[in-house]
Write a protein that holds these residues in place. Sequence first.
Motif: not given
Length: 175
Positions: A77, A80, A82, A138
């Motif tokens: 994450a 990326n 995020k 998630n």
Amino acid sequence: MTGKTTEGRGAISKPDSEKVVRKIGTQLLNEFDSTSQTAINNFTDDIFKLTGFSKTSDDAMRINSPIRRYLNNALIAVKNGKATKQEVIEQLNKVDKEKLSDVLKKYFNLRNKLKKSNELEIGLDDLNLSHMENIADNWRTALDANNLFIATKKANQVIQRKLDKDLSKIFEKFR
């Protein structure tokens, strides 16, 4: 108490004092600054204390594997864009360690019973610690006790993956 080596067919037992202490991989920890590394190590130590698992040999994998999975997904994450590494540590600090420890103890208690049944030649499917919400989608929920459940290996690794793919295709068509 002794543990077996994994070398060769005639593996001999080693005393606990000679067992290798297994820790979270250095490569993963090196992704974080020293303060964050300390937070990760403290979290891991707390889980060991709460579960009563040993930091040596197979017991260590019981704790390190879910934490590594969390860190791997969190770092994806970050890569990326995020999440930030600070968010990864903040989320780790939010984990309810007592609930997570309870789930891990129950899971490995069941796995021990499963192992005994298989020794008695009662062929049961292996068990996995599974996630209700896919951690690839998630990462924050990887260590959330409310997101964990125990499933058979076949259900977790075969059926769930197919179901996830099928659902993704359906949702993609809706878009």
